[in-house]
Design a protein around this motif. Structure first.
Motif, mmCIF file in Angstrom:
data_model
loop_
_atom_site.group_PDB
_atom_site.id
_atom_site.type_symbol
_atom_site.label_atom_id
_atom_site.label_comp_id
_atom_site.label_asym_id
_atom_site.label_seq_id
_atom_site.Cartn_x
_atom_site.Cartn_y
_atom_site.Cartn_z
ATOM 1 N N ALA A 110 -10.454 -7.161 11.909
ATOM 2 C CA ALA A 110 -11.295 -6.782 10.769
ATOM 3 C C ALA A 110 -11.740 -8.040 10.013
ATOM 4 N N TYR A 111 -10.830 -8.994 9.836
ATOM 5 C CA TYR A 111 -11.214 -10.259 9.183
ATOM 6 C C TYR A 111 -12.231 -11.010 10.037
ATOM 7 N N LEU A 112 -11.974 -11.061 11.381
ATOM 8 C CA LEU A 112 -12.913 -11.752 12.275
ATOM 9 C C LEU A 112 -14.307 -11.132 12.187
ATOM 10 N N GLN A 113 -14.344 -9.816 11.933
ATOM 11 C CA GLN A 113 -15.630 -9.110 11.911
ATOM 12 C C GLN A 113 -16.249 -9.069 10.510
ATOM 13 N N GLY A 114 -15.649 -9.767 9.556
ATOM 14 C CA GLY A 114 -16.319 -9.938 8.267
ATOM 15 C C GLY A 114 -15.747 -9.171 7.096
ATOM 16 N N ALA A 115 -14.640 -8.461 7.279
ATOM 17 C CA ALA A 115 -14.047 -7.747 6.145
ATOM 18 C C ALA A 115 -13.594 -8.748 5.093
ATOM 19 N N SER A 116 -13.748 -8.389 3.814
ATOM 20 C CA SER A 116 -13.291 -9.343 2.800
ATOM 21 C C SER A 116 -11.841 -9.079 2.429
ATOM 22 N N ARG A 117 -11.416 -7.823 2.478
ATOM 23 C CA ARG A 117 -10.012 -7.534 2.195
ATOM 24 C C ARG A 117 -9.513 -6.495 3.183
ATOM 25 N N VAL A 118 -8.306 -6.715 3.695
ATOM 26 C CA VAL A 118 -7.674 -5.711 4.544
ATOM 27 C C VAL A 118 -6.340 -5.322 3.903
ATOM 28 N N ILE A 119 -6.157 -4.030 3.708
ATOM 29 C CA ILE A 119 -4.924 -3.512 3.129
ATOM 30 C C ILE A 119 -4.112 -2.866 4.251
ATOM 31 N N ALA A 120 -2.834 -3.237 4.359
ATOM 32 C CA ALA A 120 -1.997 -2.698 5.427
ATOM 33 C C ALA A 120 -0.926 -1.797 4.830
ATOM 34 N N ILE A 121 -0.696 -0.650 5.465
ATOM 35 C CA ILE A 121 0.256 0.336 4.953
ATOM 36 C C ILE A 121 1.339 0.592 5.993
ATOM 37 N N ASP A 122 2.592 0.467 5.596
ATOM 38 C CA ASP A 122 3.728 0.704 6.490
ATOM 39 C C ASP A 122 4.946 0.845 5.589
ATOM 40 N N ASN A 123 6.129 1.086 6.178
ATOM 41 C CA ASN A 123 7.333 1.083 5.358
ATOM 42 C C ASN A 123 8.423 0.189 5.927
ATOM 43 N N VAL A 124 8.067 -0.593 6.953
ATOM 44 C CA VAL A 124 9.061 -1.470 7.570
ATOM 45 C C VAL A 124 8.849 -2.875 7.013
ATOM 46 N N PRO A 125 9.803 -3.378 6.206
ATOM 47 C CA PRO A 125 9.581 -4.644 5.494
ATOM 48 C C PRO A 125 9.183 -5.821 6.386
ATOM 49 N N TYR A 126 9.861 -5.985 7.557
ATOM 50 C CA TYR A 126 9.513 -7.180 8.362
ATOM 51 C C TYR A 126 8.114 -7.064 8.955
#
Lengths: 400, 391
Positions: B205-221
């Motif tokens: 997504a960053y390579l394709q021009g997104a300015s911000r990517v938000i990631a959602i998960d519950n596994v800390p590492y």
């Protein structure tokens, strides 16, 4: 991949062409509809129409068979259920009734909405009512249970009557249609057709009934099966025609065929792989042949397995390949009983031709029929896996 | 040869099986050097993917050296190093010519099974059950590769196994998941799931021009990796009551322009809705858990795109179709058309613009595959990606 000379051979042979124009027009229709046959702004009815009452009829057939089996195996239990005290006589009666149920059930299942078989069920219901009514009158039998059974039989009789009546009306509709009325000539893509097709008065029939009539005509012939299928292949119509027109190529993708040998003048000798290792053979001749468009063949009179086939090649506009429509008519081994058994085990008669067309597509597009694993391991375990077949290149090499 | 076989629910076992053979003229045999465990292998491992049979060789991310070719394979020779795309594709049907190789019309010998379940059949897939062909997989010493004249990509000498391996699946999968969102400069993209595909979706997504990517998960590492290695803003759904509200806060109330589900059918979550989903799945009222997908749909901005990269196999209940219809959402999905992404992504790797090796946390011999499945599926030992070294 394709030997283009075959096309010239065909047109040069030409002996059947002038005589089979009418045949060709018939088979155009019988080989199934292509999108190019359906003008814009026209209602389309598919080849495999749902026949009114088919589901109910099948349900009644299964019910008949199950009840019949129960009566044969556990006559006393069924007797008690309907309030009759089990005696040797009731046991014998119950078994006779069981046989009756099995027979009419198998009849209904093998012939779908075939009306006479549905009427036999209704006749059976009347007999049941009579028998149970006498039980209600006898003191030593359980009257409450017998009355309930009577009501149940009356309910089933009503369903039988409705199913038989619906099917009877459908049959009348079929009977009123002349087979020639469904003949339609090929139509151009996208051209709205205002004059209808084929014979002059056929417009209504074509629009409203279409293939229903053709199916009905075929169904009238006892034990006769007709299967259709279609696939779109990313090759030109002339390439596909040329490969198919050499019938010796057919076993490359029809796994039930062991070999086809052309014997000249449009004739060929077919050998199948039949169940149990036996071989079934017949001779066939080409009855219609339009290079790049259509091939129709049928078994010669006197063949063990009477059969006929038609394949049409219809180019899809915008270079989207070619629609290949196939229709096969045949009398299956084992006759009506074989069909009934096949239906009971849900073996779908159209499956074989669908597999064959998929294999044809694989051979023509990818050059081979892909295996998932070594064939021996899967034999008898899983359907849908092609036999170890040569590629079109092999076929060419064999032919030299 | 030795091969990792599915032996039943939560059981894989490296066993001795017959060596593969050339069965079709377009086949090649690959002597495998590296192979990986995929998130979708975990679905197989858990027994939630239908038509797997005991003893099936699994694995669809693999690369190695050509040791034998069928007579129609003229573009590869013995000794070539190749990476193999997980979809099996003929290269000549209408779908392949259109670049949609995961829809190849000629590579699934069991297409009739798939047609019964799905209406039409997708392509054949290595080691992924019998509905997609029942082909032996690549967690093994050798693999038979059908249509080898079309699928495998030669690996240049200056590219290592670990750089090339993920071209077989997870890298193109993350890339396609982002690409089909038509990301424009300034877009905010949200990615559910920080497994390998999620990490690559963020990177792509960053390579394709997104300015911000938000990631959602519950596994800390995994969240840490998404932050530190892929550059995402992370949300831990264990810490918040309402993911949809949190995403609104981060996007000025509008919601992300694109939402990418990199979780799939075995989503986890909280609360009564999730509990009801689990019960429905356990009682076969639904095959797949739509928890992450539902959040992605509800979170997406009006007129935005929801991209589904996570694997689903069957049916779900409580699908928010009204949210999709009334808010003009666009749903894009599909098994990855790996073939069309391999070469361009290989170029990015060679140029140094993309380093896919950052996801690797574990390297072990093929013989330890069972341990690899255990730690990857249970998220033990900070496991993100297991590479099995063969030979």
């Amino acid at each position: 991949m394709i030997d283009s000379e075959q096309v010239h051979d065909t047109s040069a042979a030409g002996s059947h062409r002038s005589t089979t124009t009418m045949n060709a027009r018939r088979v155009h229709d019988l080989a199934g509809m292509a999108l190019s046959d359906v003008p814009q702004g026209r209602h389309y009815r598919p080849a495999q129409l749902r026949q009114p009452g088919q589901g109910v009829a099948n349900g009644l057939g299964v019910f008949s068979v199950l009840l019949g089996l129960t009566q044969l195996i556990a006559p006393d239990a069924v007797a008690r259920l309907v309030g009759v005290r089990p005696t040797p006589r009731s046991r014998a009666t119950m078994r006779v009734l069981g046989l009756r149920g099995l027979t009419s059930g198998a009849g209904v299942l093998s012939n779908g909405t075939n009306v006479p078989w549905l009427w036999t069920r209704l006749a059976g219901d009347v007999l049941d009512v009579a028998l149970i009514t006498t039980a209600v009158g006898r003191r030593h039998d359980d009257r409450t249970r017998a009355s309930r059974a009577l009501m149940a039989v009356a309910g089933v009789a009503a369903i039988d009557y409705l199913a038989a009546r619906t099917s009877h009306r459908t049959q009348q509709l079929f009977d009123s249609v002349e087979p020639e009325a469904t003949v339609s000539g090929p139509l151009e893509y996208g051209a709205p057709d205002t004059t209808a097709s084929g014979t002059g008065n056929a417009q209504t029939t074509n629009e409203e009934i279409g293939h229903l009539a053709a199916d009905a005509v075929a169904a009238k012939r006892a034990g006769h099966r007709k299967v259709r299928s279609v696939v779109t292949i990313n090759r030109s119509a002339s390439e596909l025609y040329a490969y198919w027109r050499n019938f010796e190529n057919l076993p490359n993708f029809m796994k039930q065929l062991a070999s086809v040998t052309t014997t000249g003048e449009g004739r060929s000798h077919w050998v199948t792989r039949a169940p149990g290792g036996t071989q079934v053979e017949w001779d066939a001749e080409i009855v219609a042949d339009e290079p790049g468009a259509l091939i129709a063949w049928q078994s010669l009179p006197g063949s063990d397995v009477r059969n006929a086939g038609t394949v049409r090649f219809i180019p899809v506009p915008s270079e989207r390949g070619t629609e290949v429509h196939v229709e096969l008519d045949y009398d299956p081994p084992g006759g009506a009983l074989g069909v009934a058994v096949a239906k009971l085990f849900r073996a779908e008669p159209g499956q074989q031709i669908r597999d064959d067309l998929r294999a044809f597509k694989q051979v023509m597009e990818s050059g081979e029929i892909l295996f998932a694993r070594k064939p021996e391991r899967l034999e008898g375990e899983q359907q849908g896996i092609g036999a170890l077949l040569p590629t079109p290149q092999d076929a060419q090499e064999v032919r030299g | 040869m030795k091969a990792n076989c599915w032996m039943g629910k939560n059981t894989v076992e490296v066993r001795e099986v017959p060596d593969p053979e050339i069965l079709n003229h377009r086949d090649a045999i690959v002597k495998i050097t590296s192979t990986a465990i995929c998130g979708s292998d975990v679905h197989l491992y858990h027994g939630v993917v239908p038509t797997l049979e005991k003893g099936d060789v699994v694995g669809h991310e693999f690369m190695g050296e050509i040791v034998e070719v069928g007579r129609s394979v003229t573009n590869l020779k013995v000794g070539d190093r190749v990476v193999v795309p997980f979809p099996i594709a003929c290269g000549h049907c209408h779908a392949c010519e259109a670049g949609m190789t995961s829809l190849c019309e000629n590579s699934n010998p069991n297409a009739f099974l798939a047609e019964r379940a799905m209406g039409h059949s997708p392509c054949g897939i290595f080691g992924y059950g019998h509905m997609t062909g029942g082909f032996a997989g690549g967690q093994a010493e050798y693999a038979r590769v059908p249509f080898a004249d079309f699928g495998p990509l030669k690996v240049p000498d200056d590219v290592t196994d670990e750089q090339a391996l993920f071209l077989s699946d997870v890298l193109p999968t993350g890339y396609m998941a982002a690409e089909q969102c038509n990301i424009k400069p300034g877009d905010t993209v949200a990615v559910w799931g920080c497994g390998p595909v999620g990490q690559f979706a963020i990177t792509s997504a960053y390579l394709q021009g997104a300015s911000r990517v938000i990631a959602i998960d519950n596994v800390p590492y995994r969240l840490r990796m998404a932050r530190e290695r892929a550059g995402a803003i992370t949300l831990n759904y264990d810490e918040i009551d309402n993911v949809i509200e949190a995403l609104k806060e981060l996007t000025g109330g509008r919601g992300p322009d694109a939402c990418i589900d990199c979780v799939g059918m075995e989503a986890s979550g909280h609360g009564p809705v999730f509990a009801v989903d689990r019960i429905k799945q356990a009682t076969k009222l639904q095959t797949d858990l739509p928890f992450a997908l539902r959040q992605a749909i509800m979170s997406c901005r009006n007129g935005g795109t929801v991209s589904i990269a996570g694997v689903y196999v069957g049916v779900v209940d409580g699908f928010p179709i009204g949210s999709i219809m009334n808010r003009s959402l666009r749903i894009v999905t599909g098994q990855t058309h790996v073939h069309r992404y391999m070469r361009p992504l290989m170029d990015l790797i060679q140029k140094g613009a993309l380093d896919p090796t950052f996801i690797i946390t574990h390297r072990m011999p093929l013989a330890d595959a069972a341990r690899g499945y255990d730690i990857f599926s249970r998220k033990l030992e900070n496991c993100e990606k297991v590479v099995l070294k063969v030979g």
